[in-house]
Design a protein around this motif. Structure first.
Motif, mmCIF file in Angstrom:
data_model
loop_
_atom_site.group_PDB
_atom_site.id
_atom_site.type_symbol
_atom_site.label_atom_id
_atom_site.label_comp_id
_atom_site.label_asym_id
_atom_site.label_seq_id
_atom_site.Cartn_x
_atom_site.Cartn_y
_atom_site.Cartn_z
ATOM 1 N N THR A 87 0.856 -1.189 0.000
ATOM 2 C CA THR A 87 0.000 0.000 0.000
ATOM 3 C C THR A 87 0.891 1.238 0.000
ATOM 4 O O THR A 87 1.930 1.276 0.661
ATOM 5 C CB THR A 87 -0.920 0.019 1.233
ATOM 6 O OG1 THR A 87 -0.119 -0.068 2.423
ATOM 7 C CG2 THR A 87 -1.887 -1.150 1.206
ATOM 8 N N GLY A 88 0.464 2.225 -0.752
ATOM 9 C CA GLY A 88 1.262 3.440 -0.883
ATOM 10 C C GLY A 88 2.138 3.465 -2.117
ATOM 11 O O GLY A 88 2.703 4.516 -2.461
ATOM 12 N N ASP A 89 2.276 2.318 -2.808
ATOM 13 C CA ASP A 89 3.064 2.292 -4.040
ATOM 14 C C ASP A 89 2.444 3.236 -5.079
ATOM 15 O O ASP A 89 1.216 3.324 -5.213
ATOM 16 C CB ASP A 89 3.120 0.872 -4.618
ATOM 17 C CG ASP A 89 4.100 -0.023 -3.864
ATOM 18 O OD1 ASP A 89 4.888 0.520 -3.061
ATOM 19 O OD2 ASP A 89 4.065 -1.251 -4.068
ATOM 20 N N THR A 90 3.294 3.908 -5.833
ATOM 21 C CA THR A 90 2.844 4.883 -6.823
ATOM 22 C C THR A 90 2.477 4.207 -8.140
ATOM 23 O O THR A 90 3.215 3.359 -8.638
ATOM 24 C CB THR A 90 3.943 5.927 -7.082
ATOM 25 O OG1 THR A 90 4.269 6.579 -5.849
ATOM 26 C CG2 THR A 90 3.479 6.974 -8.085
ATOM 27 N N ILE A 122 2.903 9.630 -16.114
ATOM 28 C CA ILE A 122 1.959 10.600 -15.532
ATOM 29 C C ILE A 122 1.248 9.949 -14.357
ATOM 30 O O ILE A 122 0.740 8.830 -14.449
ATOM 31 C CB ILE A 122 0.942 11.088 -16.576
ATOM 32 C CG1 ILE A 122 1.674 11.791 -17.719
ATOM 33 C CG2 ILE A 122 -0.061 12.053 -15.935
ATOM 34 C CD1 ILE A 122 0.760 12.312 -18.792
ATOM 35 N N LEU A 123 1.187 10.645 -13.255
ATOM 36 C CA LEU A 123 0.639 10.094 -12.017
ATOM 37 C C LEU A 123 -0.846 9.756 -12.154
ATOM 38 O O LEU A 123 -1.630 10.520 -12.716
ATOM 39 C CB LEU A 123 0.839 11.095 -10.874
ATOM 40 C CG LEU A 123 0.452 10.643 -9.467
ATOM 41 C CD1 LEU A 123 1.294 9.444 -9.034
ATOM 42 C CD2 LEU A 123 0.631 11.795 -8.476
ATOM 43 N N LEU A 124 -1.200 8.578 -11.624
ATOM 44 C CA LEU A 124 -2.605 8.158 -11.541
ATOM 45 C C LEU A 124 -3.079 8.099 -10.107
ATOM 46 O O LEU A 124 -4.210 8.478 -9.791
ATOM 47 C CB LEU A 124 -2.780 6.786 -12.204
ATOM 48 C CG LEU A 124 -2.787 6.772 -13.731
ATOM 49 C CD1 LEU A 124 -2.465 5.392 -14.259
ATOM 50 C CD2 LEU A 124 -4.147 7.239 -14.256
ATOM 51 N N GLY A 125 -2.236 7.600 -9.212
ATOM 52 C CA GLY A 125 -2.616 7.507 -7.807
ATOM 53 C C GLY A 125 -1.668 6.600 -7.048
ATOM 54 O O GLY A 125 -0.537 6.342 -7.482
#
Length: 275
Positions: free
Chosen positions: A205-208, A222-225
């Protein structure tokens, strides 16, 4: 005029007293350095406080214009970043041509309509064909992916939001590059699910989670969550993950629309392989 004269006659002692008081204060301030200094300090403090209040109010009223200018500047900077360019020649051999060729072009737009509480959510932008917007362009913010342009008119365009079950995005875990397919499950506007990640991959959990770059729409990275929850496996060979969106879809305002200048070339080449 008659009322004014009546007022002066009635309060003439008070008026004379106030005038004399003001005159005495002026004499006191003019001929005494200490009193003059105190007066000037107090006056400056009062004036400064007043100017500060006026400035704060002016700044608040100008926030919308300021935000738009900042978004335009961010877009301009995006267009000159290295990520928007690709190496156009082998780095070991130099030609007269430029070493780098721009691949991605960013355009700024403002959201004028947005839905988040439907199963098929869409967004409307205030830019269209006349501004270079075309279908199947990526729509992002500085915080991450927003969606994909669906249709355009001369001055407006509609966007399929990530909060739409008809769209899926090729995504990967940033730390190890294992990829899967991210899509919205219709539950809430804060999360989606990532499918098809191999079961043997170590995930926390917390992985990008970012875009994989495997589609012809979104650039890579590009960041998704972030990984919010690792859901129980149903016995298959793949993980199913709940991903917390990096964007707050309820507070979106300005976006960037990304055009891939090499998209046509890529799609034509891939079409030849399929055929």
């Amino acid at each position: 005029m008659k009322n004014l004269l009546h007022f002066i006659v009635r309060f003439h002692f008070t008026i004379i007293f106030v005038v004399i008081e003001i005159f005495c204060m002026l004499l006191l301030v003019s001929y005494n350095n200490y009193q003059k200094t105190e007066y000037l300090n107090s006056s400056n403090a009062l004036t400064g406080s007043l100017y500060e209040k006026v400035s704060s109010m002016t700044d608040y009223l100008a926030l919308a214009e300021t935000n738009e200018e900042l978004n335009k500047e961010n877009t301009r900077l995006k267009n000159i970043l290295a990520e928007s360019y690709k190496m156009s020649v082998d780095s070991s051999v130099l030609y007269n041509d430029s070493l780098y060729q721009q691949q991605y072009l960013y355009r700024t737009a403002k959201i004028i309509n947005n839905s988040v509480n439907k199963q098929l959510n869409y967004i409307t932008l205030n830019k269209g064909k006349l501004n270079g917007i075309q279908p199947e362009m990526a729509v992002v913010t500085d915080h991450g992916v927003v969606g994909v342009v669906k249709s355009v008119s001369n001055n407006f365009s509609t966007v399929i939001s990530l909060l739409n079950s008809r769209i899926s995005v090729s995504a990967k875990i940033k730390k190890n590059n294992y990829f899967g397919s991210l899509s919205w499950d219709g539950r809430d506007c804060k999360s989606a699910r990532l499918y098809e990640v191999p079961i043997h991959v170590l995930i926390q959990t917390g992985d990008t989670i970012v875009t994989s770059g495997y589609s012809s729409i979104f650039p890579e990275g590009i960041l998704l969550g972030t990984v919010q929850e690792i859901l129980p496996s149903s016995g298959g060979n793949f993980h199913e993950l709940r991903i917390a969106f990096s964007n707050d879809f309820k507070s979106l305002s300005y976006v960037k629309v990304i055009g891939d200048l090499m998209k046509t070339e890529r799609l034509e080449l891939e079409k030849e392989v399929v055929e």
